[in-house]
Design an enzyme around this catalytic site. Structure first.
Site, PDB file in Angstrom:
ATOM      1  N   ASP A  96      -0.834   2.633 -10.866  1.00  0.00           N
ATOM      2  CA  ASP A  96      -1.572   1.629 -11.641  1.00  0.00           C
ATOM      3  C   ASP A  96      -1.573   1.965 -13.137  1.00  0.00           C
ATOM      4  O   ASP A  96      -2.609   1.870 -13.803  1.00  0.00           O
ATOM      5  CB  ASP A  96      -3.027   1.512 -11.119  1.00  0.00           C
ATOM      6  CG  ASP A  96      -3.053   1.121  -9.646  1.00  0.00           C
ATOM      7  OD1 ASP A  96      -2.188   0.339  -9.223  1.00  0.00           O
ATOM      8  OD2 ASP A  96      -3.942   1.607  -8.921  1.00  0.00           O
ATOM      9  N   MET A 120       0.796  -1.221   0.000  1.00  0.00           N
ATOM     10  CA  MET A 120       0.000   0.000   0.000  1.00  0.00           C
ATOM     11  C   MET A 120       0.839   1.286   0.000  1.00  0.00           C
ATOM     12  O   MET A 120       0.384   2.318   0.491  1.00  0.00           O
ATOM     13  CB  MET A 120      -0.946  -0.004   1.206  1.00  0.00           C
ATOM     14  CG  MET A 120      -1.894  -1.194   1.238  1.00  0.00           C
ATOM     15  SD  MET A 120      -2.883  -1.313  -0.273  1.00  0.00           S
ATOM     16  CE  MET A 120      -4.008   0.048   0.001  1.00  0.00           C
ATOM     17  N   HIS A 124      -3.466  -5.483  -9.997  1.00  0.00           N
ATOM     18  CA  HIS A 124      -4.528  -4.528  -9.653  1.00  0.00           C
ATOM     19  C   HIS A 124      -5.877  -5.177  -9.981  1.00  0.00           C
ATOM     20  O   HIS A 124      -6.039  -5.777 -11.047  1.00  0.00           O
ATOM     21  CB  HIS A 124      -4.338  -3.236 -10.459  1.00  0.00           C
ATOM     22  CG  HIS A 124      -5.347  -2.206 -10.102  1.00  0.00           C
ATOM     23  ND1 HIS A 124      -5.273  -1.460  -8.927  1.00  0.00           N
ATOM     24  CD2 HIS A 124      -6.483  -1.809 -10.722  1.00  0.00           C
ATOM     25  CE1 HIS A 124      -6.318  -0.650  -8.864  1.00  0.00           C
ATOM     26  NE2 HIS A 124      -7.063  -0.842  -9.937  1.00  0.00           N
TER      27      HIS A 124
HETATM   28  C1  GRF Z   1      -5.490  -7.556  -4.318  1.00  0.00           C
HETATM   29  O1  GRF Z   1      -6.839  -7.356  -4.642  1.00  0.00           O
HETATM   30  C2  GRF Z   1      -4.591  -6.884  -5.300  1.00  0.00           C
HETATM   31  O2  GRF Z   1      -5.110  -6.853  -6.594  1.00  0.00           O
HETATM   32  C3  GRF Z   1      -4.496  -5.482  -4.758  1.00  0.00           C
HETATM   33  O3  GRF Z   1      -4.464  -5.651  -3.359  1.00  0.00           O
HETATM   34  C4  GRF Z   1      -5.128  -6.860  -3.015  1.00  0.00           C
HETATM   35  C5  GRF Z   1      -4.154  -7.673  -2.212  1.00  0.00           C
HETATM   36  O4  GRF Z   1      -4.736  -8.850  -1.718  1.00  0.00           O
HETATM   37  N1  GRF Z   1      -3.347  -4.790  -5.286  1.00  0.00           N
HETATM   38  P1  GRF Z   1      -3.847  -9.950  -1.035  1.00  0.00           P
HETATM   39  O5  GRF Z   1      -3.100  -9.269   0.116  1.00  0.00           O
HETATM   40  O6  GRF Z   1      -2.916 -10.494  -2.068  1.00  0.00           O
HETATM   41  O7  GRF Z   1      -4.817 -10.976  -0.532  1.00  0.00           O
END
Ligand code: GRF
Length: 215
Positions: free
Chosen positions: A149, A94, A113
């Site tokens: 993105d 993040m 994404h």
């Molecule tokens: C996923 O939906 C990905 O596309 C986005 O963040 C989420 C991460 O999910 N970038 P996880 O931690 O891999 O379960």
């Protein structure tokens, strides 16, 4: 074939990391996850890494809300280099990366994404798509550049929006496709079949097998 040494950055539950680890450990992709780093100390992603005997590091991000501080970034880069990482995969990480990080791993940072980019970049992409009323959404694996993105697209998987969907059921079906798309894209990179050509990514055909190689 030499296995691709992958470093994964993740902030949360780590289900995409889990999908990559599973394929890596069962040998269905030529990828070895050599380190997992999180900016969140109790991220489930770190537990998944430890359960798979992969080095799992919490590196504090510093005081910024959406980025790493310069000091933190240096610590991330040092850890990635220490583990001789070939490619960095963002999996629910993040934080936005600075140019200096992007330059160090130019063309070697990928992200997933949960929408068909360029539609619905940013947070809550699945809900954005649902509320907009699109009939199809999906997921995108792309290279990371200085935009959010926005980098060249390696592959996408489309998911229909069904009549009884909610934003949550749609997100769950997109996630299933993410777990297919990310390992698939990494395997293409591991096989040396991905070339960046401006905004476009060229996917090369598989190398012909030499005589005597197993089928
Ligand atoms: C996923 O939906 C990905 O596309 C986005 O963040 C989420 C991460 O999910 N970038 P996880 O931690 O891999 O379960």
């Amino acid at each position: 074939m030499k296995r691709l040494r992958l470093g994964v950055l993740a902030s949360g539950r780590g289900s995409n990391l889990g999908a990559i680890l599973e394929r890596s450990l069962n040998g269905s992709i030529d990828v070895e996850v050599v380190v997992v780093i999180s900016d969140v100390e109790d991220a489930a992603a770190l537990d998944r890494a430890r359960a798979a005997d992969v080095p799992a590091l919490f590196i504090p991000p510093g005081d910024y809300r959406t980025r790493l501080t310069r000091e933190a970034e240096a610590a991330y880069l040092e850890a990635l280099e220490h583990h001789s990482v070939d490619v960095v995969a963002l999996a629910g990480f993040m934080r936005i990366l600075h140019d200096s990080f992007l330059e160090r791993y130019a063309g070697r940072i990928v992200n997933i994404h949960p929408s068909l980019l360029p539609s619905f970049p940013g947070l809550h992409a699945q809900r954005q798509a649902f509320e907009y009323g699109v009939r199809w959404s999906g997921c995108t694996v792309h290279f990371v550049d200085a935009g959010v993105d926005r980098g060249p697209i390696i592959l996408q998987k489309a998911v229909p929006v069904l009549p009884h969907d909610t934003a949550d059921t749609l997100a769950a079906r997109i996630l299933e496709q993410e777990h297919e798309a990310y390992p698939e894209a990494l395997q293409l990179i591991a096989e040396g079949r991905v070339r960046i050509d401006g905004r476009r990514v060229i996917t090369l055909p598989p190398a012909p097998q030499g005589p005597g190689e197993a089928t």
